[in-house]
Scaffold this active site. Structure first.
Site, PDB file in Angstrom:
ATOM      1  N   ARG A 116       2.164  -5.111   6.909  1.00 45.65           N
ATOM      2  CA  ARG A 116       1.855  -4.647   5.546  1.00 45.65           C
ATOM      3  C   ARG A 116       3.079  -4.020   4.876  1.00 45.65           C
ATOM      4  O   ARG A 116       3.825  -3.271   5.485  1.00 45.65           O
ATOM      5  CB  ARG A 116       0.728  -3.621   5.595  1.00 45.65           C
ATOM      6  N   ARG A 165     -15.674   9.109   5.948  1.00 44.09           N
ATOM      7  CA  ARG A 165     -15.126   8.543   7.161  1.00 44.09           C
ATOM      8  C   ARG A 165     -15.701   9.193   8.407  1.00 44.09           C
ATOM      9  O   ARG A 165     -15.303   8.864   9.523  1.00 44.09           O
ATOM     10  CB  ARG A 165     -13.629   8.794   7.148  1.00 44.09           C
ATOM     11  N   ARG A 186       4.410   1.793   5.561  1.00 42.18           N
ATOM     12  CA  ARG A 186       3.828   3.107   5.825  1.00 42.18           C
ATOM     13  C   ARG A 186       4.226   3.600   7.206  1.00 42.18           C
ATOM     14  O   ARG A 186       4.254   2.830   8.164  1.00 42.18           O
ATOM     15  CB  ARG A 186       2.299   3.021   5.719  1.00 42.18           C
ATOM     16  N   LYS A 246      -9.661  -2.926   2.682  1.00 43.99           N
ATOM     17  CA  LYS A 246     -10.342  -2.090   1.680  1.00 43.99           C
ATOM     18  C   LYS A 246      -9.479  -1.927   0.418  1.00 43.99           C
ATOM     19  O   LYS A 246      -9.964  -2.059  -0.698  1.00 43.99           O
ATOM     20  CB  LYS A 246     -10.664  -0.697   2.271  1.00 43.99           C
ATOM     21  N   ARG A 264      -5.198   5.345  15.236  1.00 36.49           N
ATOM     22  CA  ARG A 264      -6.092   5.218  14.065  1.00 36.49           C
ATOM     23  C   ARG A 264      -7.330   4.391  14.427  1.00 36.49           C
ATOM     24  O   ARG A 264      -8.439   4.697  13.989  1.00 36.49           O
ATOM     25  CB  ARG A 264      -5.333   4.539  12.914  1.00 36.49           C
TER      26      ARG A 264
HETATM   27  P1  AP5 Z   1      -5.316  -3.265   3.263  1.00 35.42           P
HETATM   28  O1  AP5 Z   1      -6.076  -3.785   2.103  1.00 35.42           O
HETATM   29  O2  AP5 Z   1      -4.144  -2.381   3.002  1.00 35.42           O
HETATM   30  O3  AP5 Z   1      -6.311  -2.615   4.359  1.00 35.42           O
HETATM   31  P2  AP5 Z   1      -7.081  -1.231   4.349  1.00 35.42           P
HETATM   32  O4  AP5 Z   1      -8.431  -1.497   4.896  1.00 35.42           O
HETATM   33  O5  AP5 Z   1      -7.000  -0.601   2.988  1.00 35.42           O
HETATM   34  O6  AP5 Z   1      -6.210  -0.476   5.415  1.00 35.42           O
HETATM   35  P3  AP5 Z   1      -5.655   1.027   5.496  1.00 35.42           P
HETATM   36  O7  AP5 Z   1      -4.670   1.063   6.616  1.00 35.42           O
HETATM   37  O8  AP5 Z   1      -5.130   1.485   4.161  1.00 35.42           O
HETATM   38  O9  AP5 Z   1      -6.892   1.776   5.878  1.00 35.42           O
HETATM   39  P4  AP5 Z   1      -6.925   3.110   6.547  1.00 35.42           P
HETATM   40  O10 AP5 Z   1      -8.363   3.369   6.371  1.00 35.42           O
HETATM   41  O11 AP5 Z   1      -6.387   3.212   7.900  1.00 35.42           O
HETATM   42  O12 AP5 Z   1      -5.874   3.981   5.693  1.00 35.42           O
HETATM   43  P5  AP5 Z   1      -6.032   5.086   4.588  1.00 35.42           P
HETATM   44  O13 AP5 Z   1      -4.893   4.988   3.678  1.00 35.42           O
HETATM   45  O14 AP5 Z   1      -7.422   5.096   4.024  1.00 35.42           O
HETATM   46  O15 AP5 Z   1      -4.845  -4.539   4.117  1.00 35.42           O
HETATM   47  C1  AP5 Z   1      -4.037  -4.392   5.268  1.00 35.42           C
HETATM   48  C2  AP5 Z   1      -3.031  -5.570   5.342  1.00 35.42           C
HETATM   49  O16 AP5 Z   1      -3.766  -6.787   5.543  1.00 35.42           O
HETATM   50  C3  AP5 Z   1      -2.216  -5.775   4.047  1.00 35.42           C
HETATM   51  O17 AP5 Z   1      -0.916  -6.143   4.387  1.00 35.42           O
HETATM   52  C4  AP5 Z   1      -2.947  -6.912   3.309  1.00 35.42           C
HETATM   53  O18 AP5 Z   1      -2.068  -7.683   2.519  1.00 35.42           O
HETATM   54  C5  AP5 Z   1      -3.516  -7.722   4.491  1.00 35.42           C
HETATM   55  N1  AP5 Z   1      -4.788  -8.342   4.156  1.00 35.42           N
HETATM   56  C6  AP5 Z   1      -5.826  -7.808   3.430  1.00 35.42           C
HETATM   57  N2  AP5 Z   1      -6.838  -8.682   3.357  1.00 35.42           N
HETATM   58  C7  AP5 Z   1      -6.450  -9.786   4.055  1.00 35.42           C
HETATM   59  C8  AP5 Z   1      -7.081 -11.050   4.355  1.00 35.42           C
HETATM   60  N3  AP5 Z   1      -8.307 -11.322   3.904  1.00 35.42           N
HETATM   61  N4  AP5 Z   1      -6.387 -11.925   5.121  1.00 35.42           N
HETATM   62  C9  AP5 Z   1      -5.142 -11.632   5.589  1.00 35.42           C
HETATM   63  N5  AP5 Z   1      -4.487 -10.467   5.336  1.00 35.42           N
HETATM   64  C10 AP5 Z   1      -5.148  -9.561   4.581  1.00 35.42           C
HETATM   65  O19 AP5 Z   1      -5.919   6.429   5.485  1.00 35.42           O
HETATM   66  C11 AP5 Z   1      -4.700   6.812   6.081  1.00 35.42           C
HETATM   67  C12 AP5 Z   1      -4.867   8.139   6.796  1.00 35.42           C
HETATM   68  O20 AP5 Z   1      -5.286   9.135   5.835  1.00 35.42           O
HETATM   69  C13 AP5 Z   1      -5.932   8.182   7.885  1.00 35.42           C
HETATM   70  O21 AP5 Z   1      -5.429   7.736   9.128  1.00 35.42           O
HETATM   71  C14 AP5 Z   1      -6.290   9.690   7.892  1.00 35.42           C
HETATM   72  O22 AP5 Z   1      -5.301  10.442   8.561  1.00 35.42           O
HETATM   73  C15 AP5 Z   1      -6.210  10.053   6.406  1.00 35.42           C
HETATM   74  N6  AP5 Z   1      -7.500   9.882   5.727  1.00 35.42           N
HETATM   75  C16 AP5 Z   1      -7.792   9.022   4.713  1.00 35.42           C
HETATM   76  N7  AP5 Z   1      -9.071   9.152   4.322  1.00 35.42           N
HETATM   77  C17 AP5 Z   1      -9.621  10.125   5.111  1.00 35.42           C
HETATM   78  C18 AP5 Z   1     -10.908  10.694   5.204  1.00 35.42           C
HETATM   79  N8  AP5 Z   1     -11.923  10.285   4.403  1.00 35.42           N
HETATM   80  N9  AP5 Z   1     -11.113  11.663   6.137  1.00 35.42           N
HETATM   81  C19 AP5 Z   1     -10.131  12.088   6.946  1.00 35.42           C
HETATM   82  N10 AP5 Z   1      -8.877  11.573   6.918  1.00 35.42           N
HETATM   83  C20 AP5 Z   1      -8.616  10.601   6.015  1.00 35.42           C
END
Ligand code: AP5
Length: 213
Positions: free
Chosen positions: A126, A87, A159, A13, A170
């Site tokens: 990552r 989410r 992270r 994402k 997660r």
């Molecule tokens: P990346 O693009 O970073 O993936 P992502 O989907 O953004 O993953 P996140 O871990 O950031 O998502 P998340 O939803 O768990 O975390 P968030 O920060 O929102 O890609 C991942 C890796 O893969 C990278 O190294 C990239 O280079 C590689 N990659 C990408 N595309 C690729 C491809 N096509 N091929 C190969 N490699 C590839 O949330 C973190 C925490 O915050 C949550 O656990 C929760 O505690 C809290 N939180 C956030 N939002 C909410 C909410 N709405 N409600 C409640 N709690 C929340």
């Protein structure tokens, strides 16, 4: 345009948001990045979010929705990507109410599909800048110089919630609370699912095909 990107942790994402910001000049609301910035700045909101995030649990809906509301109000009519929000179904319902109040609507809710066995590998390799704006992978998308951001020159971090133990929590939280959003947005007629595997540019092509010119 209001565009939601959702999918499991590691689906790409953040990576796809970076393309959209660059190529379509869209604004970006990532609840994960906002929480991390609040934790770094030791705000009250950051204090509330920290223990949940460290454990890989979701931050309570009331905290999350309030934060998004003030962020969206500050963007005043821009085209916005929502990355990782909503989410949960209650967040999605509260978001619908908020959008109606602001005379806005969701144009597309794009679900990025990636098999679970790939997610752990993506997350554990990552590396990113502290603000989460520039994301790399040690194997799939390494920076030119190991550990250093190509764009800003700053040192890349791993992270805290990208450890294997927290990743599995997660993924569980995702299955329980976020996966039901597929049915929610299908019933609203805005769901589009895309294959999130292949090169990041290929995945972006699938998003572009949905958005059109
Ligand atoms: P990346 O693009 O970073 O993936 P992502 O989907 O953004 O993953 P996140 O871990 O950031 O998502 P998340 O939803 O768990 O975390 P968030 O920060 O929102 O890609 C991942 C890796 O893969 C990278 O190294 C990239 O280079 C590689 N990659 C990408 N595309 C690729 C491809 N096509 N091929 C190969 N490699 C590839 O949330 C973190 C925490 O915050 C949550 O656990 C929760 O505690 C809290 N939180 C956030 N939002 C909410 C909410 N709405 N409600 C409640 N709690 C929340």
């Amino acid at each position: 345009m209001i565009l939601l990107l959702f999918g499991p942790p590691g689906a790409g994402k953040g990576t796809q948001s970076a393309f959209l910001i660059e190529k379509r000049s869209m604004a970006h609301i990532s609840t994960g990045n906002l929480f991390r910035a609040n934790i770094k700045n030791e705000t009250e909101l950051g204090l509330k979010a920290k223990s949940f995030m460290d454990a890989g649990d979701l931050v309570p809906d009331s905290v999350t929705v309030g934060m998004v509301e003030s962020e969206l109000e500050s963007l005043k009519g821009a085209s916005v990507i929502f990355d990782g929000f909503p989410r949960t179904v209650p967040q999605a319902e509260a978001f619908d109410e908020l959008l109606t109040k602001m005379s806005l609507k969701i144009d597309h809710a794009i679900f990025v599909e990636v098999p679970s066995e790939m997610l752990v590998e993506r997350l554990s390799g990552r590396r990113m800048t502290a603000d989460g704006k520039h994301v790399y992978h040690v194997t799939f998308n390494p920076p030119k110089q190991e550990g250093i951001c190509d764009v800003t020159g700053e040192e890349l971090i791993q992270r805290k919630d990208d450890s294997e133990e927290v990743i599995s929590n997660r993924l569980e939280a995702y299955e329980k609370s976020t996966a039901p959003l597929k049915d929610y947005y299908e019933s609203k007629g805005v769901l589009k699912s895309i294959d999130g595997t292949g090169e990041p540019e290929e995945v972006f092509g699938r998003i572009e095909a949905i958005l059109g010119s």
